[in-house]
Design a protein around this motif. Structure first.
Motif, short mmCIF file in Angstrom:
data_model
loop_
_atom_site.label_atom_id
_atom_site.label_comp_id
_atom_site.label_asym_id
_atom_site.label_seq_id
_atom_site.Cartn_x
_atom_site.Cartn_y
_atom_site.Cartn_z
N ASP A 157 0.83 -1.20 0.00
CA ASP A 157 0.00 0.00 0.00
C ASP A 157 0.87 1.26 0.00
O ASP A 157 2.11 1.18 -0.01
N ASP A 158 0.23 2.40 0.04
CA ASP A 158 0.94 3.67 -0.07
C ASP A 158 1.96 3.86 1.04
O ASP A 158 3.11 4.25 0.79
N LEU A 159 1.56 3.61 2.29
CA LEU A 159 2.47 3.83 3.42
C LEU A 159 3.70 2.94 3.31
O LEU A 159 4.84 3.39 3.51
N ARG A 160 3.48 1.66 3.01
CA ARG A 160 4.62 0.75 2.91
C ARG A 160 5.55 1.18 1.78
O ARG A 160 6.78 1.11 1.93
N ALA A 161 4.99 1.63 0.68
CA ALA A 161 5.82 2.08 -0.44
C ALA A 161 6.62 3.32 -0.06
O ALA A 161 7.79 3.46 -0.43
#
Length: 201
Positions: A157-161
């Motif tokens: 997801d965005d945060l992990r990326a």
């Protein structure tokens, strides 16, 4: 005849003006002179005007090619982020994200180390905090390349990326700065590889 004169001037290492015609210099020559001076004396200690005088042109001529002084340092490194994207895509999808970043970044730096100006560029960036700004255009492009790769992976997801992109970039930069400041007698790619090894330990 003009081409012959330009070629001879380039062979001599210093551009020469032909009668009634402006001096012709290449971006490679400008960068080579600037990087040598900044590597020897410091980025802030040598002005673009001094670089221009050494090259044999005006500062205005250089600023037509490079909007800022920092752009001379980054030069082809900015274009290398496309190479990074391709290198990331070629890594094993079975490997963890940071492992894939390690493989791609180490490989890219190792391949680029054949460029005689590459180590000058790394040294100048490593010695100049201003060039290490996380909001500078090259750093944003670098981090965006890492983010775009990660967010396209299944289950990311965005945060992990975002965490991945910042972590990989910071780790590579830490390795390069350590290489510059400690002068360990190894290649810059080896310092980056060691930095990732510590992060993943």
């Amino acid at each position: 005849m003009t081409n012959a004169r330009t070629t001879r001037a380039a062979d001599a290492g210093t551009p020469q003006a032909t009668r009634g015609r402006p001096i012709v210099v290449t971006a490679e020559h400008i960068e080579a002179v600037a990087l040598r001076l900044w590597s020897e004396r410091g980025f802030h200690e040598v002005s673009v005007a001094e670089v221009a005088a050494e090259v044999g042109v005006t500062a205005r001529t250089i600023f037509r090619r490079y909007p800022t002084k920092a752009d001379i340092v980054w030069g082809p490194l900015t274009a290398s982020f496309q190479i990074l994207t391709e290198a990331l895509e070629q890594t094993s999808p079975r490997a963890p994200l940071l492992g894939r970043a390690r493989t791609a970044l180490v490989g890219m730096i190792r391949d680029g180390d054949t460029d005689p100006t590459a180590r000058h560029r790394i040294r100048i960036v490593g010695r100049t905090p201003e060039l290490q700004s996380s909001t500078s255009a090259p750093f944003l492009l670098w981090r965006q390349s890492l983010y775009d790769f990660a967010v396209a992976q299944p289950g990311v997801d965005d945060l992990r990326a975002q965490v991945f992109a910042w972590s990989a970039q910071s780790t590579a930069l830490a390795g390069l700065i350590w290489w510059v400041t400690q002068d360990p007698g190894t290649a810059p790619w080896q310092a980056v590889d060691e930095a990732f090894a510590h992060l993943m330990d």
